[in-house]
Design a protein around this motif. Structure first.
Motif, PDB file in Angstrom:
ATOM      1  N   ILE A 228       0.835  -1.196   0.000  1.00 45.71           N
ATOM      2  CA  ILE A 228       0.000   0.000   0.000  1.00 45.71           C
ATOM      3  C   ILE A 228       0.874   1.252   0.000  1.00 45.71           C
ATOM      4  N   ARG A 229       1.909   1.249   0.819  1.00 48.05           N
ATOM      5  CA  ARG A 229       2.791   2.410   0.914  1.00 48.05           C
ATOM      6  C   ARG A 229       3.654   2.579  -0.332  1.00 48.05           C
ATOM      7  N   VAL A 230       4.183   1.480  -0.853  1.00 47.07           N
ATOM      8  CA  VAL A 230       5.155   1.547  -1.946  1.00 47.07           C
ATOM      9  C   VAL A 230       4.475   1.599  -3.309  1.00 47.07           C
ATOM     10  N   GLU A 231       3.398   0.804  -3.473  1.00 45.02           N
ATOM     11  CA  GLU A 231       2.781   0.641  -4.789  1.00 45.02           C
ATOM     12  C   GLU A 231       1.356   1.182  -4.887  1.00 45.02           C
ATOM     13  N   GLY A 232       0.819   1.702  -3.780  1.00 40.58           N
ATOM     14  CA  GLY A 232      -0.556   2.178  -3.826  1.00 40.58           C
ATOM     15  C   GLY A 232      -1.558   1.068  -4.063  1.00 40.58           C
ATOM     16  N   LEU A 233      -1.336  -0.085  -3.435  1.00 39.46           N
ATOM     17  CA  LEU A 233      -2.197  -1.243  -3.659  1.00 39.46           C
ATOM     18  C   LEU A 233      -3.653  -0.949  -3.323  1.00 39.46           C
ATOM     19  N   ASP A 234      -3.894  -0.177  -2.263  1.00 38.85           N
ATOM     20  CA  ASP A 234      -5.273   0.137  -1.883  1.00 38.85           C
ATOM     21  C   ASP A 234      -5.985   0.926  -2.975  1.00 38.85           C
ATOM     22  N   VAL A 235      -5.273   1.868  -3.597  1.00 36.76           N
ATOM     23  CA  VAL A 235      -5.863   2.669  -4.672  1.00 36.76           C
ATOM     24  C   VAL A 235      -6.145   1.808  -5.897  1.00 36.76           C
ATOM     25  N   GLU A 236      -5.194   0.946  -6.239  1.00 37.84           N
ATOM     26  CA  GLU A 236      -5.355   0.099  -7.416  1.00 37.84           C
ATOM     27  C   GLU A 236      -6.497  -0.892  -7.236  1.00 37.84           C
ATOM     28  N   LEU A 237      -6.632  -1.444  -6.038  1.00 38.35           N
ATOM     29  CA  LEU A 237      -7.739  -2.371  -5.794  1.00 38.35           C
ATOM     30  C   LEU A 237      -9.079  -1.647  -5.853  1.00 38.35           C
ATOM     31  N   GLY A 238      -9.113  -0.415  -5.343  1.00 39.58           N
ATOM     32  CA  GLY A 238     -10.342   0.368  -5.423  1.00 39.58           C
ATOM     33  C   GLY A 238     -10.725   0.651  -6.869  1.00 39.58           C
ATOM     34  N   ARG A 239      -9.771   0.985  -7.703  1.00 40.31           N
ATOM     35  CA  ARG A 239     -10.044   1.221  -9.121  1.00 40.31           C
ATOM     36  C   ARG A 239     -10.503  -0.060  -9.806  1.00 40.31           C
ATOM     37  N   ALA A 240      -9.887  -1.171  -9.431  1.00 38.94           N
ATOM     38  CA  ALA A 240     -10.268  -2.446 -10.046  1.00 38.94           C
ATOM     39  C   ALA A 240     -11.716  -2.789  -9.714  1.00 38.94           C
ATOM     40  N   ARG A 241     -12.118  -2.568  -8.477  1.00 39.48           N
ATOM     41  CA  ARG A 241     -13.503  -2.862  -8.104  1.00 39.48           C
ATOM     42  C   ARG A 241     -14.471  -1.946  -8.851  1.00 39.48           C
ATOM     43  N   ALA A 242     -14.065  -0.688  -9.033  1.00 39.40           N
ATOM     44  CA  ALA A 242     -14.948   0.266  -9.702  1.00 39.40           C
ATOM     45  C   ALA A 242     -15.100  -0.014 -11.194  1.00 39.40           C
ATOM     46  N   THR A 243     -14.051  -0.566 -11.802  1.00 34.79           N
ATOM     47  CA  THR A 243     -14.068  -0.790 -13.251  1.00 34.79           C
ATOM     48  C   THR A 243     -14.343  -2.236 -13.631  1.00 34.79           C
ATOM     49  N   GLY A 244     -14.429  -3.110 -12.646  1.00 33.30           N
ATOM     50  CA  GLY A 244     -14.654  -4.522 -12.941  1.00 33.30           C
ATOM     51  C   GLY A 244     -13.403  -5.259 -13.354  1.00 33.30           C
ATOM     52  N   ARG A 245     -12.249  -4.653 -13.159  1.00 35.11           N
ATOM     53  CA  ARG A 245     -10.979  -5.321 -13.492  1.00 35.11           C
ATOM     54  C   ARG A 245     -10.719  -6.424 -12.481  1.00 35.11           C
ATOM     55  N   PRO A 246     -10.230  -7.592 -12.913  1.00 35.71           N
ATOM     56  CA  PRO A 246      -9.964  -8.685 -11.967  1.00 35.71           C
ATOM     57  C   PRO A 246      -8.924  -8.286 -10.927  1.00 35.71           C
ATOM     58  N   ALA A 247      -9.186  -8.630  -9.674  1.00 41.99           N
ATOM     59  CA  ALA A 247      -8.238  -8.318  -8.604  1.00 41.99           C
ATOM     60  C   ALA A 247      -6.913  -9.033  -8.805  1.00 41.99           C
ATOM     61  N   ASP A 248      -6.946 -10.201  -9.446  1.00 42.09           N
ATOM     62  CA  ASP A 248      -5.710 -10.941  -9.702  1.00 42.09           C
ATOM     63  C   ASP A 248      -4.702 -10.091 -10.470  1.00 42.09           C
ATOM     64  N   ASP A 249      -5.188  -9.278 -11.416  1.00 38.59           N
ATOM     65  CA  ASP A 249      -4.287  -8.456 -12.216  1.00 38.59           C
ATOM     66  C   ASP A 249      -3.553  -7.447 -11.341  1.00 38.59           C
ATOM     67  N   VAL A 250      -4.247  -6.905 -10.365  1.00 37.07           N
ATOM     68  CA  VAL A 250      -3.635  -5.910  -9.485  1.00 37.07           C
ATOM     69  C   VAL A 250      -2.687  -6.576  -8.481  1.00 37.07           C
ATOM     70  N   LEU A 251      -3.131  -7.697  -7.915  1.00 33.88           N
ATOM     71  CA  LEU A 251      -2.339  -8.346  -6.874  1.00 33.88           C
ATOM     72  C   LEU A 251      -1.009  -8.865  -7.384  1.00 33.88           C
ATOM     73  N   ARG A 252      -0.973  -9.325  -8.625  1.00 32.80           N
ATOM     74  CA  ARG A 252       0.298  -9.842  -9.124  1.00 32.80           C
ATOM     75  C   ARG A 252       1.009  -8.845 -10.040  1.00 32.80           C
ATOM     76  N   ALA A 253       0.574  -7.580  -9.987  1.00 35.95           N
ATOM     77  CA  ALA A 253       1.184  -6.584 -10.867  1.00 35.95           C
ATOM     78  C   ALA A 253       2.672  -6.462 -10.612  1.00 35.95           C
ATOM     79  N   GLY A 254       3.047  -6.293  -9.326  1.00 38.97           N
ATOM     80  CA  GLY A 254       4.454  -6.261  -8.975  1.00 38.97           C
ATOM     81  C   GLY A 254       5.226  -5.173  -9.702  1.00 38.97           C
ATOM     82  N   ARG A 255       4.668  -3.985  -9.727  1.00 37.83           N
ATOM     83  CA  ARG A 255       5.345  -2.912 -10.456  1.00 37.83           C
ATOM     84  C   ARG A 255       6.610  -2.521  -9.737  1.00 37.83           C
TER      85      ARG A 255
END
Length: 255
Positions: A228-255
């Protein structure tokens, strides 16, 4: 598997420790049950080494095999339990659980690393525990190819905060374990006059059976909070829920 308590924003150290306890509470039966089994196996493996030790002032190196085996088994137990807790966390975040081969293999490698580094008189073990200890949560939640490398990169990217929290949690539970073990042994000696070393091993198995799940849950929540601190995981998960993007894509993003 139901929902579990997870960080959804940057947390203070106290809040992070509370989140780990809450995660343990929501999965107490399987985590503590598995923890007790692993702790009993650990004590069985340590018994011959414990008996073979000589007085420290006569042969200090006789403690090294016991220390390496103990820290190795300890890391293996925490890693396996972190794999279970991490799967529960991933499902709660909307991801799929994935297989168990990768986290189990990663836990074994973490255990080998802990055992080998402990033979080098302390400092390498501290570095490995802080930097590489999140490899199992990475393998379960992030699903990247190099779990050890990503664990170290995330800890360094977070200015070592997650690694220091991991060491703080270990030291806190070490103090708790030592205090409870000493108190239990003193009480049992007064009541039952026991001399068999097996009852000492049973005390340690009971204490470690609770400590290991707690440390595993701390690994999971500290890793997520660091993302959450380094990659903004909380923000990305919130966007994924809003857009219907699979959470798997965000969780394994590993940017």
């Amino acid at each position: 598997m139901g929902s579990v308590a997870l960080p959804d924003r940057p947390l203070s150290v106290g809040e992070l420790l509370d989140a780990a306890v809450e995660l343990l509470r929501t999965r107490a039966k399987p985590l503590i049950g598995i923890g007790l089994i692993l702790a009993l196996l650990e004590q069985g493996a340590l018994a011959p080494l414990w008996a073979a030790r000589q007085p420290f002032w006569e042969a200090p190196t006789s403690y090294l095999p016991w220390l390496a085996c103990g820290l190795g088994f300890e890391s293996l137990a925490i890693g396996l339990l972190a794999g279970y807790a991490g799967r529960a966390a991933r499902i709660s975040l909307g991801g799929t659980p994935g297989g168990i081969a990768a986290p189990v293999l990663t836990a074994v490698l973490v255990a080998v690393t802990a055992a080998v580094s402990s033979l080098l008189f302390g400092v390498p073990w501290l570095v490995a525990y802080a930097l590489l200890g999140f490899a199992v949560p990475v393998a379960v939640i992030d699903r990247t190819g190099n779990s050890f490398g990503r664990s170290a990169r995330l800890v360094l990217a977070g200015s070592l905060r997650a690694g220091m929290i991991r060491l703080l949690g270990y030291c806190a539970w070490l103090g708790i374990r030592l205090a409870f073990a000493l108190a239990a042994k003193t009480l049992l000696d007064q009541v039952f006059d026991l001399t068999d070393p097996l009852y000492v091993a049973a005390i340690w198995a009971l204490i470690n059976g609770i400590a290991y799940p707690a440390l595993a849950c701390l690994d999971v929540v500290a890793h997520l909070e660091n993302r959450i601190r380094v990659e903004g995981l909380d923000v990305e998960l919130g966007r994924a829920r809003a857009t219907g993007r699979p959470a798997d894509d965000v969780l394994r993003a590993g940017r």
